[in-house]
Design an enzyme around this catalytic site. Structure first.
Site, short mmCIF file in Angstrom:
data_model
loop_
_atom_site.label_atom_id
_atom_site.label_comp_id
_atom_site.label_asym_id
_atom_site.label_seq_id
_atom_site.Cartn_x
_atom_site.Cartn_y
_atom_site.Cartn_z
N TYR A 1 -32.89 -43.85 -21.64
CA TYR A 1 -32.47 -44.90 -20.70
C TYR A 1 -32.46 -44.36 -19.26
CZ TYR A 1 -29.21 -48.33 -18.62
OH TYR A 1 -28.60 -49.27 -17.84
N LYS B 1 -34.73 -45.45 -16.05
CA LYS B 1 -34.14 -45.95 -14.81
C LYS B 1 -34.59 -45.11 -13.61
CE LYS B 1 -31.87 -49.59 -16.13
NZ LYS B 1 -32.34 -50.92 -15.69
N GLY C 1 -27.70 -61.75 -21.26
CA GLY C 1 -27.03 -60.46 -21.42
C GLY C 1 -25.69 -60.44 -20.71
N ILE D 1 -35.17 -63.70 -24.12
CA ILE D 1 -36.14 -63.65 -25.22
C ILE D 1 -35.74 -64.60 -26.35
CG2 ILE D 1 -35.11 -61.69 -26.45
CD1 ILE D 1 -38.25 -60.75 -26.54
N ILE E 1 -19.92 -51.69 -16.49
CA ILE E 1 -19.45 -52.99 -16.01
C ILE E 1 -18.54 -53.62 -17.06
CG2 ILE E 1 -20.14 -55.26 -15.15
CD1 ILE E 1 -21.37 -53.20 -13.42
N1 SER Z 1 -23.52 -49.24 -19.00
C1 SER Z 1 -24.76 -48.58 -19.25
C2 SER Z 1 -24.74 -47.86 -20.54
O1 SER Z 1 -23.68 -47.46 -20.95
C3 SER Z 1 -25.04 -47.59 -18.18
O2 SER Z 1 -25.80 -48.17 -17.20
O3 SER Z 1 -25.75 -47.67 -21.12
#
Ligand code: SER
Length: 314
Positions: free
Chosen positions: A143, A147, A12, A36, A173
């Site tokens: 999501y 988390k 990833g 995977i 990121i």
């Molecule tokens: N970068 C991620 C997203 O946009 C957030 O943790 O889903």
């Protein structure tokens, strides 16, 4: 003790660069990459590689035994935008992989676990600017829910069973080696690729949507610094706020234009706008800075130069 590391989700966006860095630091043969599906030639050529479904505890255990692994970095996950399309699948992947690895640590097959959390744990009722470590957390995405639940599982296994699990709430990121997939902050990567390839970009967020972001090198360094830190300095076992920069699509476009003057951007917000609107604009990460001396190195200008230079070479 020598480090023997397994990276789950090594192909990833973060996994690719983290695996490379871990191999540089601890030796290629001490870092087993897994995903995977098959990895890139570079990754599979440089060191050991295994195909692993991160939710499959028995396969993970067999690889742990095969290579005498003592540390696991669990990076396999479904990101925010894709998770809205496949909620059940996202929950299963994001939760079952974490619970499998935490159980393996509880059973003492491994000594240390890294698991990433995200700014997605916050929601529309959270204070938006300089969001503190401890605040209202009412996430509205699948999501984010996964988390937030995961953070409390980490804390639970630490408190109850003494598991040494460490975690960071990553902002968006930004990197040039491997593209992210299915996230809400992905525009800030795509914009650089398109600027170099086509000099034009249509952004799926509106021009003034401010989000917390970070250059990959800073994210990788923060991760390894946290994992190397003396356990006594780690006071937060849910997940640490982590920050570097924040900007809007308009601001990143203006920065790119300093290098590519004829670059243009337009805006066509889609369903990801709503997700972005529910997240903080900036993050207060003073606890990470105080507890284990976190410092970022890349501001928007330096990151932009790095991104454009590397993408032009590519
Ligand atoms: N970068 C991620 C997203 O946009 C957030 O943790 O889903």
């Amino acid at each position: 003790m020598d480090k023997r590391i397994l990276v789950l989700g090594a192909s990833g966006q973060i996994g690719t660069e983290l695996t490379q860095k871990l191999r540089e630091l601890y030796g290629n043969s001490n870092v087993v990459a897994s995903d995977i599906k098959l990895g890139t030639f570079e990754m599979m050529d440089a060191g050991p590689f295994e195909i692993i479904d991160a939710t499959d505890k028995e396969t993970i255990l067999s690889v742990i035994k095969k290579y005498q692994i003592n540390q696991v970095y669990l990076l396999a996950a479904m990101l925010s935008a894709t998770a809205e399309k496949f909620p059940q699948k996202a929950w299963n992947l994001n939760m079952n992989s974490l619970l499998a690895v935490l159980e393996l640590a509880k059973e003492k097959h491994i000594q240390q676990v890294y698991w990433p959390s995200s700014i997605a744990v916050f929601g529309p009722t959270t204070p938006k600017n300089n969001t503190p470590q401890k605040t209202i957390m009412e996430p509205t995405t699948v999501y984010g829910i996964s988390k937030l639940a995961g953070e409390f599982w980490c804390n639970y296994y630490h408190e109850k069973f003494g598991v040494d699990v460490r975690s960071l709430r990553y902002p968006g990121i930004i990197s040039w080696k491997t593209k992210p997939g299915g996230g809400t902050t992905d525009y800030a990567v795509d914009v650089y690729f398109k600027a170099v390839e086509e000099k034009i970009f249509t952004c799926f967020l509106s021009e003034n949507t401010r989000l917390p972001m970070m250059y990959m090198e800073d994210a990788v360094n923060a991760t390894i610094q946290l994992m190397e830190a003396n356990p006594a300095t780690i006071k937060i076992r849910t997940s640490y706020n982590l920050a570097a920069i924040d900007f809007t699509p308009k601001e990143i476009a203006a920065e790119i234009r300093k290098q590519i003057p004829d670059f243009t951007i337009d805006y066509a917000p889609d369903s990801r706008q709503q997700i972005a609107d529910s997240w903080p604009s900036s993050i207060d990460d003073s606890e990470a800075r105080n507890d284990w001396n976190w410092k970022h190195e890349f501001d928007l200008k330096r990151m932009t130069l790095e991104m454009l230079n590397n993408l032009e070479k590519k």
